[in-house]
Write a protein that holds these residues in place. Sequence first.
Motif: not given
Length: 193
Positions: A25, A27, A33, A58, A69
């Motif tokens: 992931a 951000g 995201v 994140v 987030s």
Amino acid sequence: LGQPLIGHSARVTSVAFSPDGHTLASGSGDDTVILWDVVTGQPLGPPLTGHTNMVNSVAFSPDGQTLASASSDDTVILWDVALGRPLGPPLTGHTGDVNSVAFSPDGKTVASGSTDGTIILWNVMPAHQPLGRPLIGHAAPIMDVAFSPEGEAIASASNDQTIILWDVTTGQSLGPPLTGHSGDVNTVAFSPD
């Protein structure tokens, strides 16, 4: 490992691997995201949208099913990773940028640290509500929060040049702030034991 992952339209501010290592992931300052397939380097669906300002942090839940987030829009959003959509409305309570977010080891609690100088502990399921009052002890913005491996303590790093250890159950500090730095403390981490 292959080419850089390209998809954000502004700087990338935070990355986190899922517990199984299959998903990354990211951000970004573009308020989104992106979930990435680690093997192919391709996005897993469109960017996750819902924040109205840059994403600063994140974090995956221990089971990998939820992503948190933290944003400069003063909120935290909990996401269903499989469906790529929010698990309810944003978590509101901070009065400044949320700089850091962390899951407890059991996945039941999320801690968020903010430029408002507070930490809020959130109940993940089912209510998405704060657990008690915000933790207040720093004299400047909180830049990072981390749970201890057993989940009984939180460490917070601040621009006041200190680290504070907190008792998760009581919400009280575990002794005086840890001092020694002569500048902002931007990140903090516990050893595995």
